[in-house]
Motif scaffolding. Structure first.
Motif, PDB file in Angstrom:
ATOM      1  N   TRP A   1      10.362  -0.070   4.074  1.00 29.93           N
ATOM      2  CA  TRP A   1      10.103   1.236   3.475  1.00 29.93           C
ATOM      3  C   TRP A   1      10.258   1.177   1.976  1.00 29.93           C
ATOM      4  O   TRP A   1       9.508   1.793   1.237  1.00 29.93           O
ATOM      5  CB  TRP A   1      11.014   2.282   4.100  1.00 29.93           C
ATOM      6  N   SER A   2      11.241   0.428   1.560  1.00 27.19           N
ATOM      7  CA  SER A   2      11.425   0.255   0.130  1.00 27.19           C
ATOM      8  C   SER A   2      10.147  -0.273  -0.509  1.00 27.19           C
ATOM      9  O   SER A   2       9.763   0.137  -1.603  1.00 27.19           O
ATOM     10  CB  SER A   2      12.598  -0.693  -0.116  1.00 27.19           C
ATOM     11  N   LEU A   3       9.459  -1.158   0.196  1.00 30.77           N
ATOM     12  CA  LEU A   3       8.194  -1.670  -0.315  1.00 30.77           C
ATOM     13  C   LEU A   3       7.103  -0.616  -0.237  1.00 30.77           C
ATOM     14  O   LEU A   3       6.294  -0.466  -1.152  1.00 30.77           O
ATOM     15  CB  LEU A   3       7.747  -2.891   0.489  1.00 30.77           C
ATOM     16  N   LEU A   4       7.108   0.125   0.846  1.00 33.68           N
ATOM     17  CA  LEU A   4       6.059   1.104   1.084  1.00 33.68           C
ATOM     18  C   LEU A   4       6.034   2.190   0.013  1.00 33.68           C
ATOM     19  O   LEU A   4       5.027   2.849  -0.190  1.00 33.68           O
ATOM     20  CB  LEU A   4       6.266   1.732   2.464  1.00 33.68           C
TER      21      LEU A   4
ATOM     22  N   GLN B   1       0.082  -1.090  -1.089  1.00 34.59           N
ATOM     23  CA  GLN B   1      -1.194  -0.447  -0.778  1.00 34.59           C
ATOM     24  C   GLN B   1      -1.815  -1.056   0.486  1.00 34.59           C
ATOM     25  O   GLN B   1      -2.278  -0.341   1.377  1.00 34.59           O
ATOM     26  CB  GLN B   1      -2.150  -0.613  -1.970  1.00 34.59           C
ATOM     27  N   ARG B   2      -1.772  -2.384   0.548  1.00 36.47           N
ATOM     28  CA  ARG B   2      -2.308  -3.062   1.731  1.00 36.47           C
ATOM     29  C   ARG B   2      -1.582  -2.620   2.994  1.00 36.47           C
ATOM     30  O   ARG B   2      -2.189  -2.300   4.022  1.00 36.47           O
ATOM     31  CB  ARG B   2      -2.172  -4.577   1.556  1.00 36.47           C
ATOM     32  N   LEU B   3      -0.257  -2.602   2.923  1.00 33.61           N
ATOM     33  CA  LEU B   3       0.544  -2.163   4.059  1.00 33.61           C
ATOM     34  C   LEU B   3       0.152  -0.749   4.466  1.00 33.61           C
ATOM     35  O   LEU B   3      -0.060  -0.455   5.641  1.00 33.61           O
ATOM     36  CB  LEU B   3       2.026  -2.141   3.666  1.00 33.61           C
ATOM     37  N   HIS B   4       0.048   0.108   3.482  1.00 29.62           N
ATOM     38  CA  HIS B   4      -0.239   1.515   3.726  1.00 29.62           C
ATOM     39  C   HIS B   4      -1.586   1.680   4.440  1.00 29.62           C
ATOM     40  O   HIS B   4      -1.696   2.357   5.464  1.00 29.62           O
ATOM     41  CB  HIS B   4      -0.248   2.231   2.375  1.00 29.62           C
TER      42      HIS B   4
ATOM     43  N   ALA C   1       3.217 -10.321   4.020  1.00 30.60           N
ATOM     44  CA  ALA C   1       2.400 -10.968   5.049  1.00 30.60           C
ATOM     45  C   ALA C   1       3.122 -10.933   6.394  1.00 30.60           C
ATOM     46  O   ALA C   1       2.543 -10.590   7.424  1.00 30.60           O
ATOM     47  CB  ALA C   1       2.097 -12.405   4.642  1.00 30.60           C
ATOM     48  N   ARG C   2       4.404 -11.276   6.368  1.00 31.19           N
ATOM     49  CA  ARG C   2       5.158 -11.291   7.620  1.00 31.19           C
ATOM     50  C   ARG C   2       5.240  -9.899   8.222  1.00 31.19           C
ATOM     51  O   ARG C   2       5.081  -9.710   9.426  1.00 31.19           O
ATOM     52  CB  ARG C   2       6.563 -11.847   7.361  1.00 31.19           C
ATOM     53  N   TYR C   3       5.492  -8.915   7.381  1.00 32.49           N
ATOM     54  CA  TYR C   3       5.562  -7.538   7.860  1.00 32.49           C
ATOM     55  C   TYR C   3       4.241  -7.112   8.486  1.00 32.49           C
ATOM     56  O   TYR C   3       4.201  -6.464   9.522  1.00 32.49           O
ATOM     57  CB  TYR C   3       5.883  -6.591   6.715  1.00 32.49           C
TER      58      TYR C   3
ATOM     59  N   THR D   1      -4.285   8.982   7.168  1.00 31.98           N
ATOM     60  CA  THR D   1      -3.704   8.821   5.840  1.00 31.98           C
ATOM     61  C   THR D   1      -2.716   9.936   5.534  1.00 31.98           C
ATOM     62  O   THR D   1      -1.605   9.695   5.054  1.00 31.98           O
ATOM     63  CB  THR D   1      -4.824   8.832   4.777  1.00 31.98           C
ATOM     64  N   MET D   2      -3.126  11.152   5.839  1.00 32.25           N
ATOM     65  CA  MET D   2      -2.253  12.291   5.559  1.00 32.25           C
ATOM     66  C   MET D   2      -0.990  12.238   6.424  1.00 32.25           C
ATOM     67  O   MET D   2       0.116  12.468   5.926  1.00 32.25           O
ATOM     68  CB  MET D   2      -3.001  13.598   5.835  1.00 32.25           C
ATOM     69  N   ALA D   3      -1.160  11.949   7.690  1.00 26.53           N
ATOM     70  CA  ALA D   3      -0.003  11.924   8.592  1.00 26.53           C
ATOM     71  C   ALA D   3       1.011  10.878   8.122  1.00 26.53           C
ATOM     72  O   ALA D   3       2.217  11.133   8.056  1.00 26.53           O
ATOM     73  CB  ALA D   3      -0.453  11.632  10.018  1.00 26.53           C
ATOM     74  N   LEU D   4       0.489   9.706   7.757  1.00 22.45           N
ATOM     75  CA  LEU D   4       1.387   8.658   7.262  1.00 22.45           C
ATOM     76  C   LEU D   4       2.091   9.128   5.997  1.00 22.45           C
ATOM     77  O   LEU D   4       3.301   8.923   5.826  1.00 22.45           O
ATOM     78  CB  LEU D   4       0.602   7.376   6.976  1.00 22.45           C
ATOM     79  N   ALA D   5       1.343   9.790   5.124  1.00 22.69           N
ATOM     80  CA  ALA D   5       1.934  10.278   3.884  1.00 22.69           C
ATOM     81  C   ALA D   5       3.071  11.255   4.177  1.00 22.69           C
ATOM     82  O   ALA D   5       4.114  11.227   3.519  1.00 22.69           O
ATOM     83  CB  ALA D   5       0.869  10.938   3.015  1.00 22.69           C
TER      84      ALA D   5
END
Lengths: 197, 197
Positions: free
Chosen positions: A112-115, A129-132, A67-69, A160-164
């Motif tokens: 990132w570890s979470l991502l 998933q929510r963060l993403h 949530a904070r992130y 989506t692709m760029a983030l991936a």
DNA sequence: GACAAATGCGAGCTTTAACTTGTATTTCTG
DNA sequence: CAGAAATACAAGTTAAAGCTCGCATTTGTC
């Protein structure tokens, strides 16, 4: 049973932030699965009992962090988005954003570890998933600002692709020696420019 | 102390394979961190003691799986590599390889679950790193076959990046409904063609 | 100032999962 | 066939980690 909501005092809110800070540090070092609540409590300078005053279980600590992130990142990207002049060349735009991602990663490794979490339990996967999705949407917004003709669907897919792509290269960047690291970053920029151009 | 090597009988080798099969299934469902050795033993139809006859600890099961995968994948890609005619259009090549990756992923989810591990302990990271490097090298080989003029360094970098792209999109592909999944696969192919062309 | 609620402690309870141990059975080798 | 080595079992040990409990202290409100 009846699940009362607790009236937090200023001291309590401060403690919660300290506990989240501690959790962030531990996650950055060991990852969420290996993080122990006792470790977090010790690092935050409180007893385990105090930790459980504010978080009912280990997963709720994760929820709090996410949530904070999410709030922090929303602010960060909003500011970035506003600063983007619509006519900026793609090379410069990609260059800036990748560089900032690299910098942010070295500053907040826990994020990132979470991502990356995919096979680490349902709650964990849902959180990342929510963060993403959130970040992908913001990238799509930015793309449509630059190219008003771009259909929304297409912009989302590209976001989506760029983030991936960035996600995929980032762990290699931070775990490599500086020279190789620079190579990878340059190649990532090149790839994104070709893809988005 | 002196670490004797055990002379495995045929029955033992078969049991080891069965235990690895069981581990593979559990990893596919829960991921390596949540896999328990008792679960694996039960699924393999043996007692915990028997499991520890063949694997000294949980990590050695992982090592065994990775070793088996490495051999299997080496054979698989060698066969693929030989079948590639040098003059094949890039679109067709990329199309085939991505399709096969998707198929393989749905057949062996545990393999990919391992390939993603980054923040889950040193041994785990090292194992997936080995897998990753191996596959990236094979992609680089293939690229140089197609374009003999390509410097080896550059081919390796491209192989690493291409693998990273596939890795990045794969989890989204398998966790999406069929239509979105097809969209993502198509976009991945498009991206790879633009990058490698 | 008094009462309630929030905060704080830390020893210890409970569960879980990795791993051991003692013993019984099967297979290989001479 | 006989001894040794490998295979098999499952109850049991151990340690770690999530979490609780009883009680003490601080803070906010009337």
């Amino acid at each position: 049973m009846t699940e009362r909501t607790v009236r937090r005092q200023a001291r309590g809110l401060k403690r919660m932030a300290e506990i989240l800070d501690a959790a962030e540090a531990v996650i950055a070092e060991l990852g969420y699965p290996d993080m122990t609540t006792n470790q977090v409590a010790a690092r935050a300078g409180v007893s385990p009992g105090t930790l459980y005053q504010f978080f009912r279980n280990k997963e709720e600590i994760l929820d709090g962090l996410v949530a904070r992130y999410t709030v922090d990142r929303a602010e960060y990207w909003s500011a970035r988005l506003a600063a983007v002049t619509p006519g900026i060349p793609l090379e410069a735009l990609v260059g800036q954003l990748v560089d900032e991602s690299v910098r942010f990663k070295s500053e907040s490794p826990a994020y990132w570890s979470l991502l990356y979490g995919t096979a680490t339990g349902d709650r964990f996967a849902a959180a990342s998933q929510r963060l993403h999705d959130d970040v992908a949407l913001r990238i799509a917004d930015m793309l449509r600002r630059r190219s008003p003709g771009l259909p929304e669907e297409r912009a989302r897919l590209m976001g989506t692709m760029a983030l991936a792509m960035v996600k995929a290269v980032m762990p290699m960047v931070t775990s490599s020696p500086p020279q190789r690291s620079a190579e990878l970053v340059a190649e990532l920029k090149h790839l994104l420019v070709r893809y988005l151009g």
